[in-house]
Design an enzyme around this catalytic site. Structure first.
Site, PDB file in Angstrom:
ATOM      1  N   GLY A   7       0.836  -1.206   0.000  1.00  0.00           N
ATOM      2  CA  GLY A   7       0.000   0.000   0.000  1.00  0.00           C
ATOM      3  C   GLY A   7       0.866   1.249   0.000  1.00  0.00           C
ATOM      4  CB  ALA A   8       2.614   3.040  -2.619  1.00  0.00           C
ATOM      5  N   GLY A   9       0.245   4.373  -0.046  1.00  0.00           N
ATOM      6  CA  GLY A   9      -0.605   5.541   0.195  1.00  0.00           C
ATOM      7  C   GLY A   9       0.064   6.500   1.161  1.00  0.00           C
ATOM      8  N   GLY A  10      -0.776   7.187   1.961  1.00  0.00           N
ATOM      9  CA  GLY A  10      -0.253   8.188   2.885  1.00  0.00           C
ATOM     10  C   GLY A  10       0.768   7.610   3.859  1.00  0.00           C
ATOM     11  N   GLY A  12       2.150   4.112   3.905  1.00  0.00           N
ATOM     12  CA  GLY A  12       3.191   3.287   3.270  1.00  0.00           C
ATOM     13  C   GLY A  12       4.130   4.123   2.410  1.00  0.00           C
ATOM     14  CG  ASN A 102      -5.386   4.769  12.962  1.00  0.00           C
ATOM     15  OD1 ASN A 102      -4.490   4.842  13.823  1.00  0.00           O
ATOM     16  ND2 ASN A 102      -5.649   5.747  12.128  1.00  0.00           N
ATOM     17  CE  LYS A 184      -3.115   6.911  15.945  1.00  0.00           C
ATOM     18  NZ  LYS A 184      -2.612   6.547  14.660  1.00  0.00           N
ATOM     19  CD  GLU A 267      -9.080   2.811   8.170  1.00  0.00           C
ATOM     20  OE1 GLU A 267      -8.330   1.877   7.867  1.00  0.00           O
ATOM     21  OE2 GLU A 267      -8.703   3.788   8.839  1.00  0.00           O
TER      22      GLU A 267
HETATM   23  N1  NDP Z   1      -2.994   8.985   6.867  1.00  0.00           N
HETATM   24  C1  NDP Z   1      -2.806   9.191   8.155  1.00  0.00           C
HETATM   25  O1  NDP Z   1      -2.557  10.328   8.581  1.00  0.00           O
HETATM   26  C2  NDP Z   1      -2.857   8.053   9.098  1.00  0.00           C
HETATM   27  C3  NDP Z   1      -3.406   6.834   8.744  1.00  0.00           C
HETATM   28  N2  NDP Z   1      -3.370   5.787   9.639  1.00  0.00           N
HETATM   29  C4  NDP Z   1      -3.931   4.494   9.282  1.00  0.00           C
HETATM   30  O2  NDP Z   1      -3.061   3.859   8.356  1.00  0.00           O
HETATM   31  C5  NDP Z   1      -3.803   2.998   7.484  1.00  0.00           C
HETATM   32  C6  NDP Z   1      -3.465   3.366   6.051  1.00  0.00           C
HETATM   33  O3  NDP Z   1      -3.941   4.671   5.823  1.00  0.00           O
HETATM   34  P1  NDP Z   1      -3.455   5.600   4.626  1.00  0.00           P
HETATM   35  O4  NDP Z   1      -2.080   5.266   4.229  1.00  0.00           O
HETATM   36  O5  NDP Z   1      -3.784   6.977   5.019  1.00  0.00           O
HETATM   37  O6  NDP Z   1      -4.456   5.122   3.480  1.00  0.00           O
HETATM   38  P2  NDP Z   1      -4.344   5.416   1.906  1.00  0.00           P
HETATM   39  O7  NDP Z   1      -5.690   5.196   1.360  1.00  0.00           O
HETATM   40  O8  NDP Z   1      -3.649   6.706   1.682  1.00  0.00           O
HETATM   41  O9  NDP Z   1      -3.359   4.293   1.407  1.00  0.00           O
HETATM   42  C7  NDP Z   1      -3.692   2.934   1.377  1.00  0.00           C
HETATM   43  C8  NDP Z   1      -3.105   2.344   0.135  1.00  0.00           C
HETATM   44  O10 NDP Z   1      -3.304   0.942   0.177  1.00  0.00           O
HETATM   45  C9  NDP Z   1      -3.422   0.537  -1.165  1.00  0.00           C
HETATM   46  N3  NDP Z   1      -3.988  -0.809  -1.268  1.00  0.00           N
HETATM   47  C10 NDP Z   1      -5.199  -1.246  -0.855  1.00  0.00           C
HETATM   48  N4  NDP Z   1      -5.341  -2.558  -1.105  1.00  0.00           N
HETATM   49  C11 NDP Z   1      -4.194  -2.954  -1.721  1.00  0.00           C
HETATM   50  C12 NDP Z   1      -3.754  -4.184  -2.249  1.00  0.00           C
HETATM   51  N5  NDP Z   1      -4.505  -5.291  -2.195  1.00  0.00           N
HETATM   52  N6  NDP Z   1      -2.534  -4.235  -2.815  1.00  0.00           N
HETATM   53  C13 NDP Z   1      -1.756  -3.130  -2.892  1.00  0.00           C
HETATM   54  N7  NDP Z   1      -2.121  -1.917  -2.411  1.00  0.00           N
HETATM   55  C14 NDP Z   1      -3.335  -1.836  -1.824  1.00  0.00           C
HETATM   56  C15 NDP Z   1      -4.280   1.592  -1.810  1.00  0.00           C
HETATM   57  O11 NDP Z   1      -3.992   1.578  -3.181  1.00  0.00           O
HETATM   58  P3  NDP Z   1      -5.033   1.826  -4.364  1.00  0.00           P
HETATM   59  O12 NDP Z   1      -4.590   3.139  -4.935  1.00  0.00           O
HETATM   60  O13 NDP Z   1      -4.800   0.686  -5.283  1.00  0.00           O
HETATM   61  O14 NDP Z   1      -6.407   1.862  -3.774  1.00  0.00           O
HETATM   62  C16 NDP Z   1      -3.745   2.857  -1.135  1.00  0.00           C
HETATM   63  O15 NDP Z   1      -2.746   3.477  -1.920  1.00  0.00           O
HETATM   64  C17 NDP Z   1      -5.271   3.185   7.859  1.00  0.00           C
HETATM   65  O16 NDP Z   1      -5.693   2.173   8.726  1.00  0.00           O
HETATM   66  C18 NDP Z   1      -5.281   4.538   8.589  1.00  0.00           C
HETATM   67  O17 NDP Z   1      -6.327   4.643   9.537  1.00  0.00           O
HETATM   68  C19 NDP Z   1      -2.735   5.892  10.842  1.00  0.00           C
HETATM   69  C20 NDP Z   1      -2.154   7.074  11.219  1.00  0.00           C
HETATM   70  C21 NDP Z   1      -2.254   8.262  10.434  1.00  0.00           C
HETATM   71  C1  KPL Z   2      -4.803  11.260  14.568  1.00  0.00           C
HETATM   72  C2  KPL Z   2      -3.768  10.771  13.606  1.00  0.00           C
HETATM   73  C3  KPL Z   2      -3.439  11.829  12.588  1.00  0.00           C
HETATM   74  C4  KPL Z   2      -2.506  10.477  14.384  1.00  0.00           C
HETATM   75  O1  KPL Z   2      -1.583   9.754  13.663  1.00  0.00           O
HETATM   76  C5  KPL Z   2      -4.289   9.517  12.930  1.00  0.00           C
HETATM   77  O2  KPL Z   2      -3.921   8.422  13.268  1.00  0.00           O
HETATM   78  C6  KPL Z   2      -5.292   9.590  11.842  1.00  0.00           C
HETATM   79  O3  KPL Z   2      -5.832  10.663  11.584  1.00  0.00           O
HETATM   80  O4  KPL Z   2      -5.557   8.535  11.253  1.00  0.00           O
END
Ligand code: NDP
Ligand code: KPL
Length: 303
Positions: A7-10, A12, A102, A184, A267
């Site tokens: 998961g190369a999102g926020g 990863g 989370n 958390k 979520e």
């Molecule tokens: N963002 C934040 O500030 C914070 C987030 N979190 C938690 O971290 C977790 C991740 O959040 P976040 O990174 O923000 O989410 P995002 O939506 O930004 O990133 C998740 C990524 O996972 C990818 N993905 C989903 N399924 C697959 C799969 N089968 N194979 C490959 N890639 C996949 C998605 O890609 P695709 O483009 O293909 O959909 C997407 O890019 C959540 O549980 C969130 O609550 C915790 C702290 C802070």
């Molecule tokens: C509260 C915060 C920003 C802390 O990491 C968080 O986990 C989220 O918004 O998903």
């Protein structure tokens, strides 16, 4: 160590990027649409702690490669099942899986699939993807916490700590990761709950008349549920979390709130919904949590 970021999102994208920046060998397991974008533009991180852009090593679920040493599991909860299946070919006997979602409800399905390869993990960071699919990191803190779930010192955890050391982000090893995850969970359920209910950042909610009292009441409801199910939370956790909330910037937003603003999936079932089930099981009323959850359900209904 060979690292796979799922998961190369926020999350990863940011933490994987910081490891690449340091010189670690990191591969990103992505789906086809994300792959195309990352191949075209690279993985772009805009961060208050320093920008970084690079051409990531990418694989998709059908590629063949040897198992990885570490998997940073960083998908949203609603993609958990699919992601577990997709990552299976890349998990070997000694692969360590660090979930960064989370909440806590993902631990059971992960352990069912991968047993003791799963350790604990979480992150404190404020990141999101912008319209161009770039990672945007807006608050100074960027902490990833990991640790063995069973309080034991192992060689593998020490090796991981060594691998993670020396990056621009803070990778912190914990010997009480279960407690950290529940703390958390309490914080995120409350903060994502109030920010989505009030459609406001933490500052205006906290500083409005009665705002702190409202936040505290939700914290108290959630701790009652957590204590009923014997979650390992500290006695003074509500006061501690109120202090942290006091220290947040006025504009602080949660990731669920940002997702809601973008009209994306949320979520709610994984976070507030799991607590609602526990509340029912232990016969706890939790009226504010119920309101928060209902608000999320209405949002989902209107998506
Ligand atoms: N963002 C934040 O500030 C914070 C987030 N979190 C938690 O971290 C977790 C991740 O959040 P976040 O990174 O923000 O989410 P995002 O939506 O930004 O990133 C998740 C990524 O996972 C990818 N993905 C989903 N399924 C697959 C799969 N089968 N194979 C490959 N890639 C996949 C998605 O890609 P695709 O483009 O293909 O959909 C997407 O890019 C959540 O549980 C969130 O609550 C915790 C702290 C802070
Ligand atoms: C509260 C915060 C920003 C802390 O990491 C968080 O986990 C989220 O918004 O998903």
């Amino acid at each position: 160590m060979r690292i796979l970021v799922l998961g190369a999102g926020g999350i990863g994208g940011y933490f994987g990027g910081r490891l690449v920046e340091k010189g670690e060998v990191v591969t990103f397991l992505v789906r086809s649409k994300r792959k195309q974008l990352l191949e075209e533009k690279g993985l772009v991180i805009h961060s208050v702690n320093g920008d970084f852009t690079f051409a990531p090593k990418l694989i998709t679920k059908t590629d063949q490669t040897a198992p990885f040493d570490i998997v940073l599991f960083s998908t949203k909860a609603y993609h958990l099942e699919e992601a577990i299946n997709d990552v299976k070919p890349f998990v070997g006997e000694n692969t360590v899986i660090i979930p960064l979602l989370n909440g806590v409800a993902h631990l059971s399905p992960l352990q069912e699939a991968f047993g003791e390869n799963v350790i604990g993990g979480l992150s404190f960071i404020e990141t999101t993807l912008n319209e161009a699919g770039e990672v945007v990191h807006t608050s100074k803190f960027d902490r990833l916490v990991f640790g063995e779930l069973e309080h034991i010192e192992t060689d593998r955890i020490q090796q991981i700590a060594d691998t993670f050391s020396g990056t621009k982000a803070k990778f912190v090893m914990s010997n009480q990761i279960k407690k950290d995850m529940w703390h958390k969970y309490l914080m995120i359920t409350t903060m994502s709950g109030v920010t989505t209910l009030m459609r406001a950042p933490m500052g205006p909610i906290r500083d409005s008349e009665g705002g702190k009292g409202f936040i505290r009441s939700l914290l108290l409801e959630v701790t009652e549920i957590m204590r009923a199910c014997k979650a390992p939370i500290d006695d003074n956790i509500v006061e501690e979390q109120m202090k942290s909330i006091d220290g947040l910037s006025y504009q602080f937003k949660t990731s669920m709130q940002r997702d809601m603003e973008k009209g994306l999936f949320i979520e709610g079932d994984h976070l507030q919904g799991h607590l609602m089930k526990l509340a029912k099981q232990y016969d706890i009323e939790a009226p504010i949590l119920k309101t928060v959850y209902q608000n999320l359900k209405v949002y989902e209904e209107m998506m």
